[in-house]
Scaffold this active site. Structure first.
Site, short mmCIF file in Angstrom:
data_model
loop_
_atom_site.label_atom_id
_atom_site.label_comp_id
_atom_site.label_asym_id
_atom_site.label_seq_id
_atom_site.Cartn_x
_atom_site.Cartn_y
_atom_site.Cartn_z
N ASN A 28 0.81 -1.18 -0.05
CA ASN A 28 0.03 -0.04 0.01
C ASN A 28 0.93 1.20 -0.03
O ASN A 28 1.45 1.49 1.10
CB ASN A 28 -0.84 0.00 1.46
CG ASN A 28 -1.85 1.20 1.34
OD1 ASN A 28 -1.65 2.11 0.51
ND2 ASN A 28 -2.66 1.08 2.31
N ARG A 102 -2.42 -1.96 -3.25
CA ARG A 102 -3.61 -0.94 -3.00
C ARG A 102 -3.71 0.18 -4.13
O ARG A 102 -2.82 0.78 -4.20
CB ARG A 102 -3.80 -0.53 -1.79
CG ARG A 102 -4.88 0.29 -1.64
CD ARG A 102 -4.86 1.28 -0.68
NE ARG A 102 -5.97 2.19 -0.48
CZ ARG A 102 -5.86 3.23 0.32
NH1 ARG A 102 -4.90 3.76 0.96
NH2 ARG A 102 -6.94 4.07 0.37
N HIS A 191 -12.05 4.05 -0.44
CA HIS A 191 -12.04 3.11 0.72
C HIS A 191 -12.97 1.80 0.32
O HIS A 191 -13.41 1.21 0.94
CB HIS A 191 -12.89 3.52 1.90
CG HIS A 191 -11.85 4.78 2.51
ND1 HIS A 191 -12.45 5.56 3.15
CD2 HIS A 191 -10.63 4.94 2.88
CE1 HIS A 191 -11.70 6.59 3.83
NE2 HIS A 191 -10.38 6.14 3.66
N ARG A 251 -9.32 16.73 6.11
CA ARG A 251 -10.05 17.12 5.24
C ARG A 251 -11.34 18.01 5.70
O ARG A 251 -12.05 17.26 6.33
CB ARG A 251 -10.43 15.91 4.05
CG ARG A 251 -9.00 15.81 3.13
CD ARG A 251 -9.25 14.42 2.49
NE ARG A 251 -8.31 13.31 3.23
CZ ARG A 251 -8.57 11.92 2.92
NH1 ARG A 251 -9.25 11.59 1.75
NH2 ARG A 251 -7.72 11.10 3.62
N GLU A 396 -7.82 -4.13 5.44
CA GLU A 396 -7.80 -4.06 3.90
C GLU A 396 -6.75 -4.91 3.35
O GLU A 396 -6.93 -5.65 2.04
CB GLU A 396 -7.47 -2.65 3.57
CG GLU A 396 -8.74 -1.74 4.07
CD GLU A 396 -8.40 -0.23 3.89
OE1 GLU A 396 -7.72 0.21 5.04
OE2 GLU A 396 -8.47 0.40 2.99
#
Ligand code: AMP
Length: 414
Positions: A28, A102, A191, A251, A396
């Site tokens: 990732n 990823r 996601h 964010r 993940e």
């Protein structure tokens, strides 16, 4: 290094208890970090690590070995290329048979995991325009493996892929259609591996008869929520970029689209400055003025810091409001699944989000909620609740390893 898909098993020399059979390497690659995991084909054993602070004097690799021992390797000033070389050296002896990456933005083209070839690699690079921090790092990861192990098959699992099942009512923006048709301006969602993993796990754990409708709330430094019905994403909070939707660590999530022109006229800010402000200086950090880390903000709020309290109130209100609206996407509403660093650890945040959704007949066991922290998995609704409530730690890496093996036709051996 084995270059075939032949069987290979490694045990920890000291105890002989850890079996790492036919492992898949999951990479990732982020903008300044690389997370990695080597996962056995039965998913029971893994080696993990993190290269962080890349490009800085403090660049280092934190590596957890097969026997659980941790080591740290300092690589001052080292960037992705050097870090990847070191990671591959650390893992070389385990003869991984495949690599799963990823991928952040797969555009409109990829609705499932895809084996890397020249076209896929060039698409990952081309889509830099949509994910400027992540896609170039993904491409470096693919090329580093190609350079050292040209015969090991590689797969990319895009964050956007799981959301390709959204219908047009959910993925189109109400703007002129030529922007969609010619420029592919639409909502993509992110996601995806996390929402896919926890919703599938929720369906495996629940007693409810299917098909199930889950609202999955991935609340970490990045935050998004998804409506998953019968295993398919029907709507999600992130859009063309990972900036839309929920308030996050740094964010902003949703703001009035008129904000950009207003700030330009009012303060003479450039689009780049506004983009940086909304991505890196907003959210929990922007409101609290303290940190993007919820632990720091919860501590300050408990000591009476008014901006910290407002940051938490806004975060919970916006998550609750989004979950309520996303429920419209599903024919049935089985339950809510909380995941991510905040969703898995902050029982007070979960409770406050559910208080925001006060018209849904949701009832929960406060003690059970408090007990579900630190990696615990379980449900905490009361018997008379209208829906189920779950905390499911996301994984993940495991999902990427599964999809990588599937894409390559590698059967799981029990
Ligand atoms: P992630 O991006 O999934 O690693 O999540 C990072 C976020 O989880 C940060 O805002 C952390 O403050 C938050 N977090 C992690 N552990 C806890 C905890 N025990 N209590 C509250 N927030 C936590």
């Amino acid at each position: 290094m084995s270059d075939s898909l032949s069987n290979s098993t490694f045990s920890d020399q000291t105890t002989g208890t850890h079996q790492l059979t036919n492992p898949t390497l999951v990479l990732n690659c982020g903008s300044s970090s690389i997370k990695y995991a080597l996962i056995s084909e039965d998913e029971s054993t893994r080696i993990t690590g993190l290269a962080e602070n890349l490009g800085l004097d403090t660049a280092r690799i934190k590596h957890t070995k097969l026997d659980g021992k941790k080591i740290e390797i300092s690589i001052p000033g080292g960037r992705h290329k050097l870090a990847l070389q070191k990671i591959l050296e650390l893992l070389e002896q385990y003869h991984f048979i495949a690599v799963g990456h990823r991928g952040v933005h797969g555009g409109r083209e990829y609705s499932e995991a895809v084996r890397v070839d020249d076209h896929v690699l060039s698409e990952v690079k081309r889509l830099k325009i949509l994910a400027p921090l992540h896609n170039p790092a993904n491409a470096l990861g693919i090329e580093a493996v190609q350079a050292i192990y040209p015969d090991i098959p590689q797969v990319v699992v895009f964050d956007t892929a799981f959301h390709q099942t959204m219908p047009p009512v959910a993925y189109r923006y109400p703007i002129p259609k030529a922007l969609y048709e010619d420029e592919k301006i639409r909502r993509y969602g992110f996601h995806g591996t996390s929402h896919a993993y926890v919703s599938e796990r929720g369906s495996a754990l629940t007693q409810a008869k299917g098909p199930h409708g889950w609202l999955t709330a991935h609340l970490g430094n990045g935050c998004s929520a998804t409506a998953v019905y019968d295993g398919k994403s029907l709507d999600t909070s992130m859009g063309l970029t990972p900036l839309e939707g929920l308030m996050m660590g740094t964010r902003s999530g949703d703001v009035d689209p008129g904000l950009h022109i207003h700030l330009k006229r009012l303060l003479g800010m450039s689009l780049e400055e506004i983009d940086k402000m909304l991505n890196s200086e907003s959210g929990l950090l922007g409101i609290s003025g303290l940190s993007n880390d919820l632990r720091t903000i919860e501590q300050a709020a408990s000591e009476g810091h008014a901006d910290a309290q407002l940051a938490i109130d806004m975060f919970c209100y916006r998550v609750g409001k989004y979950l309520a609206s996303l429920s419209c996407a599903m024919p049935v509403f089985t339950g809510i699944i909380f995941t991510g660093g905040i969703g898995e650890n902050s029982a007070t945040t979960r409770a406050r989000i559910l208080e925001v959704m006060r018209h849904f007949g949701i009832k929960f066991d406060a003690e059970k909620n408090k007990s579900l922290v630190g990696g615990a998995e379980g449900s905490f609704q009361s018997a008379d609740s209208s829906i189920e409530l779950w905390v499911i730690p996301t994984d993940e890496e495991c999902r990427i390893a599964q999809e990588t093996r599937q894409a390559l036709g590698l059967e799981r051996v029990e």
